[in-house]
Write a protein that holds these residues in place. Sequence first.
Motif, PDB file in Angstrom:
ATOM      1  N   PHE A  25     -68.157 -52.245 140.503  1.00  0.00           N
ATOM      2  CA  PHE A  25     -68.128 -51.695 139.058  1.00  0.00           C
ATOM      3  C   PHE A  25     -67.908 -50.122 139.352  1.00  0.00           C
ATOM      4  O   PHE A  25     -68.515 -49.294 138.745  1.00  0.00           O
ATOM      5  CB  PHE A  25     -69.244 -52.094 138.328  1.00  0.00           C
ATOM      6  N   ALA A  26     -67.095 -49.832 140.419  1.00  0.00           N
ATOM      7  CA  ALA A  26     -67.001 -48.239 140.845  1.00  0.00           C
ATOM      8  C   ALA A  26     -65.996 -47.862 140.089  1.00  0.00           C
ATOM      9  O   ALA A  26     -64.831 -48.265 139.935  1.00  0.00           O
ATOM     10  CB  ALA A  26     -66.890 -48.316 142.332  1.00  0.00           C
ATOM     11  N   VAL A  27     -66.108 -46.668 139.765  1.00  0.00           N
ATOM     12  CA  VAL A  27     -65.066 -45.627 139.314  1.00  0.00           C
ATOM     13  C   VAL A  27     -65.068 -44.298 139.967  1.00  0.00           C
ATOM     14  O   VAL A  27     -66.409 -43.857 140.024  1.00  0.00           O
ATOM     15  CB  VAL A  27     -65.118 -45.498 137.728  1.00  0.00           C
ATOM     16  N   ASN A  28     -64.085 -43.615 140.371  1.00  0.00           N
ATOM     17  CA  ASN A  28     -64.154 -42.200 140.964  1.00  0.00           C
ATOM     18  C   ASN A  28     -64.727 -41.270 139.682  1.00  0.00           C
ATOM     19  O   ASN A  28     -64.084 -41.053 138.730  1.00  0.00           O
ATOM     20  CB  ASN A  28     -62.953 -41.674 141.567  1.00  0.00           C
ATOM     21  N   VAL A  29     -65.709 -40.181 140.035  1.00  0.00           N
ATOM     22  CA  VAL A  29     -65.937 -39.230 139.190  1.00  0.00           C
ATOM     23  C   VAL A  29     -65.188 -38.273 139.496  1.00  0.00           C
ATOM     24  O   VAL A  29     -64.445 -37.269 138.822  1.00  0.00           O
ATOM     25  CB  VAL A  29     -67.369 -39.140 139.088  1.00  0.00           C
ATOM     26  N   TYR A  46     -71.540 -40.386 126.589  1.00  0.00           N
ATOM     27  CA  TYR A  46     -71.562 -41.793 127.054  1.00  0.00           C
ATOM     28  C   TYR A  46     -71.820 -42.910 125.891  1.00  0.00           C
ATOM     29  O   TYR A  46     -72.613 -42.414 124.884  1.00  0.00           O
ATOM     30  CB  TYR A  46     -72.507 -41.899 128.193  1.00  0.00           C
ATOM     31  N   ARG A  47     -71.364 -43.953 125.938  1.00  0.00           N
ATOM     32  CA  ARG A  47     -71.650 -45.005 125.038  1.00  0.00           C
ATOM     33  C   ARG A  47     -71.813 -46.194 125.979  1.00  0.00           C
ATOM     34  O   ARG A  47     -70.815 -46.818 126.355  1.00  0.00           O
ATOM     35  CB  ARG A  47     -70.673 -45.380 124.234  1.00  0.00           C
ATOM     36  N   ILE A  48     -73.150 -46.817 126.123  1.00  0.00           N
ATOM     37  CA  ILE A  48     -73.300 -48.066 127.122  1.00  0.00           C
ATOM     38  C   ILE A  48     -74.109 -48.851 126.591  1.00  0.00           C
ATOM     39  O   ILE A  48     -75.382 -48.468 126.122  1.00  0.00           O
ATOM     40  CB  ILE A  48     -73.728 -47.346 128.510  1.00  0.00           C
ATOM     41  N   PRO A  49     -74.084 -50.301 126.223  1.00  0.00           N
ATOM     42  CA  PRO A  49     -74.758 -51.220 126.099  1.00  0.00           C
ATOM     43  C   PRO A  49     -76.014 -51.388 126.546  1.00  0.00           C
ATOM     44  O   PRO A  49     -75.845 -51.261 128.085  1.00  0.00           O
ATOM     45  CB  PRO A  49     -73.846 -52.522 125.634  1.00  0.00           C
ATOM     46  N   ALA A  50     -76.880 -52.003 126.243  1.00  0.00           N
ATOM     47  CA  ALA A  50     -78.140 -52.490 126.920  1.00  0.00           C
ATOM     48  C   ALA A  50     -77.521 -53.625 127.886  1.00  0.00           C
ATOM     49  O   ALA A  50     -76.626 -54.446 127.957  1.00  0.00           O
ATOM     50  CB  ALA A  50     -79.153 -53.042 126.154  1.00  0.00           C
ATOM     51  N   GLY A  51     -77.941 -53.473 129.193  1.00  0.00           N
ATOM     52  CA  GLY A  51     -77.755 -54.588 130.339  1.00  0.00           C
ATOM     53  C   GLY A  51     -76.763 -54.058 131.149  1.00  0.00           C
ATOM     54  O   GLY A  51     -76.551 -54.906 132.210  1.00  0.00           O
ATOM     55  N   VAL A  52     -75.851 -52.928 130.780  1.00  0.00           N
ATOM     56  CA  VAL A  52     -74.957 -52.723 131.604  1.00  0.00           C
ATOM     57  C   VAL A  52     -75.269 -51.778 132.725  1.00  0.00           C
ATOM     58  O   VAL A  52     -76.224 -50.806 132.179  1.00  0.00           O
ATOM     59  CB  VAL A  52     -73.646 -52.058 130.771  1.00  0.00           C
ATOM     60  N   ARG A  53     -75.174 -51.838 133.876  1.00  0.00           N
ATOM     61  CA  ARG A  53     -75.807 -51.145 134.939  1.00  0.00           C
ATOM     62  C   ARG A  53     -74.880 -50.361 135.842  1.00  0.00           C
ATOM     63  O   ARG A  53     -73.885 -50.984 136.405  1.00  0.00           O
ATOM     64  CB  ARG A  53     -76.671 -51.993 136.007  1.00  0.00           C
ATOM     65  N   THR A  54     -75.090 -49.101 135.754  1.00  0.00           N
ATOM     66  CA  THR A  54     -74.472 -48.147 136.930  1.00  0.00           C
ATOM     67  C   THR A  54     -75.060 -46.754 137.236  1.00  0.00           C
ATOM     68  O   THR A  54     -75.987 -46.582 136.518  1.00  0.00           O
ATOM     69  CB  THR A  54     -72.976 -47.833 136.354  1.00  0.00           C
ATOM     70  N   ASN A  55     -74.702 -46.310 138.173  1.00  0.00           N
ATOM     71  CA  ASN A  55     -75.496 -45.064 138.501  1.00  0.00           C
ATOM     72  C   ASN A  55     -74.320 -44.280 139.173  1.00  0.00           C
ATOM     73  O   ASN A  55     -73.395 -44.517 139.456  1.00  0.00           O
ATOM     74  CB  ASN A  55     -76.574 -45.306 139.866  1.00  0.00           C
ATOM     75  N   PHE A  56     -74.836 -42.847 139.174  1.00  0.00           N
ATOM     76  CA  PHE A  56     -73.974 -41.920 139.867  1.00  0.00           C
ATOM     77  C   PHE A  56     -74.280 -41.845 141.351  1.00  0.00           C
ATOM     78  O   PHE A  56     -75.509 -41.881 141.658  1.00  0.00           O
ATOM     79  CB  PHE A  56     -74.180 -40.510 139.295  1.00  0.00           C
ATOM     80  N   LEU A  57     -73.397 -41.432 142.316  1.00  0.00           N
ATOM     81  CA  LEU A  57     -73.709 -41.362 143.644  1.00  0.00           C
ATOM     82  C   LEU A  57     -72.886 -40.189 144.032  1.00  0.00           C
ATOM     83  O   LEU A  57     -71.676 -40.219 143.737  1.00  0.00           O
ATOM     84  CB  LEU A  57     -73.392 -42.663 144.305  1.00  0.00           C
ATOM     85  N   ALA A  58     -73.266 -39.341 144.638  1.00  0.00           N
ATOM     86  CA  ALA A  58     -72.725 -37.971 145.285  1.00  0.00           C
ATOM     87  C   ALA A  58     -72.840 -38.169 146.703  1.00  0.00           C
ATOM     88  O   ALA A  58     -73.890 -38.094 147.390  1.00  0.00           O
ATOM     89  CB  ALA A  58     -73.363 -36.849 144.871  1.00  0.00           C
ATOM     90  N   GLN A  59     -71.574 -38.150 147.181  1.00  0.00           N
ATOM     91  CA  GLN A  59     -71.612 -37.939 148.800  1.00  0.00           C
ATOM     92  C   GLN A  59     -71.743 -36.508 149.392  1.00  0.00           C
ATOM     93  O   GLN A  59     -70.947 -35.737 148.985  1.00  0.00           O
ATOM     94  CB  GLN A  59     -70.449 -38.744 149.391  1.00  0.00           C
ATOM     95  N   GLU A 119     -68.588 -33.908 148.663  1.00  0.00           N
ATOM     96  CA  GLU A 119     -67.439 -34.506 149.042  1.00  0.00           C
ATOM     97  C   GLU A 119     -66.968 -35.349 148.091  1.00  0.00           C
ATOM     98  O   GLU A 119     -65.441 -35.132 147.976  1.00  0.00           O
ATOM     99  CB  GLU A 119     -67.729 -35.095 150.305  1.00  0.00           C
ATOM    100  N   GLN A 120     -67.562 -36.236 147.212  1.00  0.00           N
ATOM    101  CA  GLN A 120     -66.988 -36.886 146.314  1.00  0.00           C
ATOM    102  C   GLN A 120     -68.219 -37.475 145.415  1.00  0.00           C
ATOM    103  O   GLN A 120     -69.396 -37.563 145.848  1.00  0.00           O
ATOM    104  CB  GLN A 120     -66.121 -37.996 146.738  1.00  0.00           C
ATOM    105  N   MET A 121     -67.887 -37.793 144.281  1.00  0.00           N
ATOM    106  CA  MET A 121     -68.809 -38.700 143.237  1.00  0.00           C
ATOM    107  C   MET A 121     -68.178 -39.932 142.757  1.00  0.00           C
ATOM    108  O   MET A 121     -67.011 -39.825 142.510  1.00  0.00           O
ATOM    109  CB  MET A 121     -69.201 -37.626 142.256  1.00  0.00           C
ATOM    110  N   VAL A 122     -69.007 -40.962 142.391  1.00  0.00           N
ATOM    111  CA  VAL A 122     -68.700 -41.843 141.890  1.00  0.00           C
ATOM    112  C   VAL A 122     -69.607 -42.539 141.087  1.00  0.00           C
ATOM    113  O   VAL A 122     -70.775 -42.089 141.035  1.00  0.00           O
ATOM    114  CB  VAL A 122     -68.291 -43.269 143.073  1.00  0.00           C
TER     115      VAL A 122
END
Length: 180
Positions: A25-29, A46-59, A119-122
């Motif tokens: 479920f990845a998308v480039n930030v 943001y608008r996100i329903p309950a049960g949808v899971r995602t986090n930010f990751l910074a390299q 370096e990048q964020m997703v």
Amino acid sequence: AVDHRATPDGSGALRITSRNAGGNFAVNVQTTPFDAQEFPVLEFDYRIPAGVRTNFLAQVAGRWYEIGFTGNQESLRNKRVNIAHIGNIEGVVADDQWRAARFNLCDMVRTQTGNTLVEQMVMADWEVRGFMALGFGSNQKGATYYIDNFTISRDAGRGKSPAGEVLLVDDFDRKDEGNA
């Protein structure tokens, strides 16, 4: 995709939808490196329903640093997956209503490293399944959330630069293929 029906005024927001069950479920930030010391503040709606899971990751310096958004928070200690959890975005509510979020990436990164060049964020749903076992998350097919008004900016309160300097990721109002 840009969805003009997702916002109350029809201005458009980025709709992120999982095409398969599970997956990362990845998308480039942000794919252009930036210094979190110079541009520490991330803000977005943001608008996100309950049960949808995602986090930010910074390299940073070749290592991934996870910032909790709505994804599962797992113990990463001694798992050797090249990821460290550095904090959570406070006040996140997953209720399918428009909300605003803001966090200081530099303050979070500095809890684990002296490096500040991002370096990048997703945004992604990654799960650690065991020692050296990084896997995809468990969102359902069709899981959807929306992001709008995303900015990475200087912290005007710290007096490092003139107010108003912003690194614009995208405003999602144009119908261009690429972001700004």
